[in-house]
Write a protein that holds these residues in place. Structure first.
Motif, mmCIF file in Angstrom:
data_model
loop_
_atom_site.group_PDB
_atom_site.id
_atom_site.type_symbol
_atom_site.label_atom_id
_atom_site.label_comp_id
_atom_site.label_asym_id
_atom_site.label_seq_id
_atom_site.Cartn_x
_atom_site.Cartn_y
_atom_site.Cartn_z
ATOM 1 N N ALA A 192 8.421 5.762 -8.657
ATOM 2 C CA ALA A 192 7.790 6.598 -7.632
ATOM 3 C C ALA A 192 7.275 5.786 -6.455
ATOM 4 O O ALA A 192 7.279 6.249 -5.311
ATOM 5 C CB ALA A 192 6.639 7.396 -8.257
ATOM 6 N N ASP A 193 6.832 4.557 -6.715
ATOM 7 C CA ASP A 193 6.231 3.739 -5.663
ATOM 8 C C ASP A 193 7.063 2.509 -5.315
ATOM 9 O O ASP A 193 6.547 1.556 -4.736
ATOM 10 C CB ASP A 193 4.823 3.290 -6.091
ATOM 11 C CG ASP A 193 3.835 4.448 -6.151
ATOM 12 O OD1 ASP A 193 4.227 5.568 -5.787
ATOM 13 O OD2 ASP A 193 2.686 4.237 -6.565
ATOM 14 N N ALA A 194 8.328 2.539 -5.678
ATOM 15 C CA ALA A 194 9.177 1.363 -5.494
ATOM 16 C C ALA A 194 9.256 0.905 -4.045
ATOM 17 O O ALA A 194 9.349 -0.304 -3.758
ATOM 18 C CB ALA A 194 10.579 1.638 -6.030
ATOM 19 N N GLU A 195 9.193 1.840 -3.109
ATOM 20 C CA GLU A 195 9.340 1.488 -1.695
ATOM 21 C C GLU A 195 7.996 1.252 -1.003
ATOM 22 O O GLU A 195 7.969 0.938 0.190
ATOM 23 C CB GLU A 195 10.092 2.613 -0.966
ATOM 24 C CG GLU A 195 11.473 2.917 -1.539
ATOM 25 C CD GLU A 195 12.374 1.688 -1.543
ATOM 26 O OE1 GLU A 195 12.329 0.913 -0.562
ATOM 27 O OE2 GLU A 195 13.117 1.496 -2.525
ATOM 28 N N LYS A 196 6.917 1.400 -1.717
ATOM 29 C CA LYS A 196 5.598 1.241 -1.105
ATOM 30 C C LYS A 196 5.150 -0.216 -1.116
ATOM 31 O O LYS A 196 5.520 -0.989 -1.999
ATOM 32 C CB LYS A 196 4.564 2.090 -1.841
ATOM 33 C CG LYS A 196 4.781 3.588 -1.721
ATOM 34 C CD LYS A 196 3.687 4.348 -2.468
ATOM 35 C CE LYS A 196 3.903 5.855 -2.370
ATOM 36 N NZ LYS A 196 2.858 6.607 -3.122
ATOM 37 N N GLU A 197 4.344 -0.580 -0.140
ATOM 38 C CA GLU A 197 3.768 -1.917 -0.148
ATOM 39 C C GLU A 197 2.767 -2.022 -1.301
ATOM 40 O O GLU A 197 2.263 -1.007 -1.798
ATOM 41 C CB GLU A 197 3.066 -2.195 1.184
ATOM 42 C CG GLU A 197 1.963 -1.202 1.532
ATOM 43 C CD GLU A 197 1.344 -1.494 2.879
ATOM 44 O OE1 GLU A 197 0.681 -2.534 2.989
ATOM 45 O OE2 GLU A 197 1.529 -0.687 3.804
#
Length: 294
Positions: free
Chosen positions: A92-97
């Motif tokens: 879910a947060d793979a692309e988040k910093e």
């Protein structure tokens, strides 16, 4: 005194923002089969307005396929279900910093793993290993992970559901919390030493003792929480502190951080000496293990 022993599910609502917990959904993943790992409670909630993944064990659930999985025991299916919730969080947060990756809150109240013959044949160790690996990957990917011990934190179940966290918090022993590898009576049978001797050793050596205060001295517990109402702000504060620590390459969290904290608190006095000895001995032979040119 009020206790949360055996009430891992109830503890969720005492920790997260009121009415915010959505069970069975983590990111894009939905856990639709109620018969798969019923003792594992997974979902998404808000904590101080921030999205978090919640993973807990339900002491009132019973897995009919595995008779030894009851009273909060983490069985084969529960281990895999918890691991899947962690990987859904990673996805879910793979692309988040890193600073924006959601925290994972582990609510711990488990008397151990499901050690039945069927579980062992099917690969109980693989299930718990998968969960440990998932949490380690999430921690290294930047997700703050906080384990909150509200009841029992025992044996291999605590190894996979707690010890891979960045920080571990615990209610004090007045709430009937218990943290240990195994009872002194079991240690006695395994190492063939009298219970009375081990009880005496426990007074001076926290490794043998069972209460959260002893684990605090070992550095395993970052903070002892003295009230049920204090859990929520304590967890929120730890999440914020972990984010700061992860932004500092020299700051230690997780298992390595607990080792250093235990040495500072005087509970793990031999550890630094053993580590220094290992480094010295390895330095003397490390040339043997370096790739040879050409």
């Amino acid at each position: 005194m009020e206790t949360l022993l055996g009430q891992g599910r109830a503890a969720i609502d005492l920790i997260v923002d009121a009415g915010s917990f959505t069970e069975g959904t983590v990111g894009a993943r939905t856990f639709e089969d109620p018969d798969f790992g019923p003792g594992a409670v997974v979902g998404t909630a808000l904590l101080e307005g921030e999205t978090v993944t919640v993973i807990a064990s339900d002491a009132e659930a019973f897995n009919e396929k595995f008779p030894v999985v009851y009273s909060g025991i983490i069985g084969l299916e529960e281990g895999y279900k918890m691991a899947q919730a962690v990987y859904a969080t990673l996805a879910a947060d793979a692309e988040k910093e890193a600073a924006k990756k959601r925290a994972i809150v582990l609510i711990v109240d488990t008397p151990g793993n499901g050690p039945g013959k069927v579980e062992e044949i099917f690969g109980m160790n693989k299930a718990t290993g998968a969960y440990q690996l998932a949490l380690a990957e999430a921690r290294l990917a930047g997700h703050p992970i906080v384990a909150m011990v509200v009841g029992r934190a025992i044996s291999g179940a605590f190894l996979c559901h707690g010890l891979q966290a960045d920080r571990i918090l615990s209610l004090t022993s007045e709430f009937q919390t218990m943290i240990h590898v195994m009872p002194i009576s079991s240690v006695s049978r395994i190492i063939k030493k009298d219970v009375e001797l081990l009880e005496e050793l426990a007074k001076a050596n926290p490794v043998f003792a069972a209460g959260p205060a002893f684990f605090f001295k070992l550095g395993g517990v970052e903070q002892l929480v003295e009230t049920i109402a204090g859990m929520r702000p304590a967890i929120a504060a730890q999440i914020a502190d972990i984010r700061k620590a992860k932004s500092d390459a020299t700051a230690l969290t997780g298992p390595r951080g607990r080792g250093a904290l235990g040495a500072e608190r005087g509970g793990r006095t031999v550890r630094p000496t053993v580590q220094a000895l290992l480094r010295t001995e390895f330095a003397a032979v490390e040339d043997r293990f370096r790739p040879q040119a050409g």
